[in-house]
Design a protein around this motif. Structure first.
Motif, PDB file in Angstrom:
ATOM      1  N   GLN A 379       0.813  -1.212   0.000  1.00 36.88           N
ATOM      2  CA  GLN A 379       0.000   0.000   0.000  1.00 36.88           C
ATOM      3  C   GLN A 379       0.849   1.266   0.000  1.00 36.88           C
ATOM      4  OE1 GLN A 379      -3.154  -0.467  -0.323  1.00 36.88           O
ATOM      5  NE2 GLN A 379      -3.898   1.640  -0.217  1.00 36.88           N
ATOM      6  N   THR A 380       2.075   1.160   0.510  1.00 40.13           N
ATOM      7  CA  THR A 380       2.941   2.335   0.644  1.00 40.13           C
ATOM      8  C   THR A 380       4.168   2.200  -0.242  1.00 40.13           C
ATOM      9  OG1 THR A 380       2.228   2.659   2.932  1.00 40.13           O
ATOM     10  CG2 THR A 380       4.262   3.748   2.258  1.00 40.13           C
ATOM     11  N   ILE A 381       4.480   3.258  -0.975  1.00 37.04           N
ATOM     12  CA  ILE A 381       5.693   3.287  -1.797  1.00 37.04           C
ATOM     13  C   ILE A 381       6.866   3.530  -0.858  1.00 37.04           C
ATOM     14  CG2 ILE A 381       6.923   4.549  -3.607  1.00 37.04           C
ATOM     15  CD1 ILE A 381       4.209   5.158  -4.873  1.00 37.04           C
ATOM     16  N   SER A 382       7.707   2.535  -0.689  1.00 35.69           N
ATOM     17  CA  SER A 382       8.796   2.601   0.279  1.00 35.69           C
ATOM     18  C   SER A 382       9.902   3.543  -0.182  1.00 35.69           C
ATOM     19  CB  SER A 382       9.372   1.193   0.480  1.00 35.69           C
ATOM     20  OG  SER A 382      10.597   1.251   1.178  1.00 35.69           O
ATOM     21  N   ARG A 383      10.667   4.072   0.782  1.00 34.22           N
ATOM     22  CA  ARG A 383      11.819   4.903   0.428  1.00 34.22           C
ATOM     23  C   ARG A 383      12.874   4.084  -0.311  1.00 34.22           C
ATOM     24  NH1 ARG A 383      16.028   3.703   3.686  1.00 34.22           N
ATOM     25  NH2 ARG A 383      15.617   2.751   5.711  1.00 34.22           N
ATOM     26  N   ASP A 384      12.772   2.744  -0.228  1.00 33.09           N
ATOM     27  CA  ASP A 384      13.723   1.897  -0.959  1.00 33.09           C
ATOM     28  C   ASP A 384      13.579   2.037  -2.467  1.00 33.09           C
ATOM     29  OD1 ASP A 384      14.554   1.013   1.476  1.00 33.09           O
ATOM     30  OD2 ASP A 384      13.436  -0.877   1.432  1.00 33.09           O
ATOM     31  N   ILE A 385      12.485   2.637  -2.915  1.00 32.22           N
ATOM     32  CA  ILE A 385      12.270   2.829  -4.342  1.00 32.22           C
ATOM     33  C   ILE A 385      13.192   3.911  -4.892  1.00 32.22           C
ATOM     34  CG2 ILE A 385      10.536   4.686  -4.362  1.00 32.22           C
ATOM     35  CD1 ILE A 385       9.995   1.497  -6.318  1.00 32.22           C
TER      36      ILE A 385
END
Length: 463
Positions: A379-385
């Motif tokens: 549901q959440t776009i992670s900062r790892d992206i």
């Protein structure tokens, strides 16, 4: 739904308290009290107020001054003036200045409640109309144009003004700033909106066929002209024709176009006669036409014919305050198109978006959000992206980065490189996959698979 709010302003404390008791017994609302105009304005800045009931005679700031300050702050607030004997003329002045009504002391309780209820009804109507107007403006005709920054408000206002006329318009702006959306908005607001707009992507049409596509031809005008063909100007009769990237037109076609602008007549290939067309011309380019004129690559007379009105679309770096609005819009839009739930962004990812330069402007931002949404299962776009260099920058993340596996970081770096490479490649080729394959050295089928895996919409690069 939040209760209606009435703000009472008077320098007589006993009157304030008495009015509060009377009003709350008869009307289901919240009542706020202020002893003077300064306190009233402070409340207006901090609270959502629907109706202001203010005395006309007060020290420091009188009722009319408060009325004007209130309307400047929020024109939708309904203002009702209280007057004493001998101040009716002042009350009439207040009504002319924008007050909804006035009521004379001592009050008739029934009349006071009646006026306040009517004032609340008016306020609800005004705010609902404003809400509906904003909704209509965002969805049609302004389509996907989003923004509340000063430059974007100027764009919206300019579009509305241009839509009321038939003048030729030249829209300038960097790649990806939304020039095409501005053109569509002008057309949809105009009297020509009942007929579809015709778009001409000037760079996409080879010079050898551009003239015949624009002006049409008669059977036998050239080899393979087996039948008459109506040109794009004829197709746009009674509507708008959008010449995208007009800076790419050859001098020969520029000369033909100049004739259309001068007398609104065209001559199809293979004919000796010209006929009139009722067409509004809107052109756009990301090139510097003045520099091209100095190099004799663009006709001066055509430039001045096109440049009746110029509108410049702001680059994203100048409207960064609109990025959160744009991101929310693109997240919802992408969710609908990909049939997935709407993703959320953590603060550190939003900070990255706000700091980035965005050379590709709004289009690059949209494609970034689309790519991230497609690659995010949760549901959440992670900062790892984020690209690996961006992850390494903040001090509080460096230890985290060092403890992540090499293969994981390498995979993330390759994915981000691929996404950025696809964006710039398709931007350069205007969405031509065959040409993109030739430039990249990747087989067309393989390139299409990569494009599909990353959820890149090729159509978005085609004008």
């Amino acid at each position: 739904m939040m209760a209606d709010t009435i703000l009472i302003v008077d320098d007589e404390i006993d009157l304030l308290n008495g009015l509060e008791r009377t009003i709350t017994m008869e009307i289901d609302c919240r009542v706020l009290l202020a002893e003077n105009g300064s306190n009233a304005l402070k409340i207006l800045r901090e609270e959502a107020v629907d109706v202001v009931l203010a005395d006309i005679l007060m020290p420091e700031m009188d009722g009319i001054s408060l009325l004007r300050a209130t309307k400047d702050f929020d024109p939708a607030v309904t203002v009702i003036i209280m007057t004493a004997f001998g101040t009716v003329e002042k009350a009439v002045e207040a009504v002319k200045a924008g007050a909804y009504d006035f009521i004379q002391k001592p009050f008739e309780e029934e009349r006071l409640i009646h006026i306040l209820k009517k004032g609340l009804e008016l306020n609800r109507l005004v705010r609902e109309n404003a809400r509906l107007f904003e909704k209509v403006r965002e969805q049609a005709p302004f389509e996907n144009m989003v923004g509340k920054s000063r430059p974007m408000i100027k764009v919206f206002n300019t579009i509305q003004m241009l839509a009321r006329t038939d003048v030729t318009v030249l829209i300038l702006g960097e790649t990806g700033t939304g020039k095409d959306m501005a053109v569509r908005a002008i057309h949809r607001c105009s009297n020509r909106r009942r007929k579809p707009m015709v778009t001409v992507n000037c760079p996409a049409l080879p010079e050898s066929i551009l003239e015949s596509e624009l002006f049409g031809y008669k059977k036998g005008a050239f080899t393979n002209a087996a039948e008459d063909k109506k040109g794009l100007f004829d197709q746009a009769h009674g509507s708008t024709i959008f010449l995208d990237e007009i800076g790419n037109l050859s001098l020969a076609v520029q000369t033909k176009l100049l004739g259309v602008l001068q007398d609104k007549k065209i001559k199809p290939l293979g004919t000796s006669t010209r006929h009139e067309v009722d067409v509004r011309i809107i052109a756009a380019t990301n090139q510097n036409l003045e520099k091209k004129m100095k190099k004799h690559q663009f006709r001066e007379d055509l430039y001045f014919r096109l440049n009746v009105v110029t509108m410049t679309m702001p680059p994203l770096r100048e409207i960064k305050e609109d990025i959160p609005l744009l991101v929310d819009h693109f997240l919802e839009k992408t969710a609908c198109e990909l049939n997935v739930s709407t993703k959320k962004l953590p603060p550190e990812v939003m900070n990255y978006l706000l700091k980035k330069d965005w050379p590709g402007n709004i289009r690059e931002l949209e494609n970034t959000i689309r790519g991230w949404s497609a690659m995010t299962p949760g549901q959440t776009i992670s900062r790892d992206i984020l690209p690996v260099p961006e992850i390494c920058l903040p001090d509080n993340l460096q230890n985290t980065v060092l403890t992540r596996p090499y293969k994981e970081l390498k995979k993330k770096a390759v994915e981000n490189f691929t996404l950025n490479y696809l964006y710039h490649l398709l931007e350069h080729t205007k969405g031509n996959v065959t040409l993109s394959a030739q430039i990249s050295g990747i087989k067309r089928q393989s390139l299409q698979k990569i494009i599909k895996r990353f959820g890149v919409q090729v159509d978005r690069y085609r004008s």
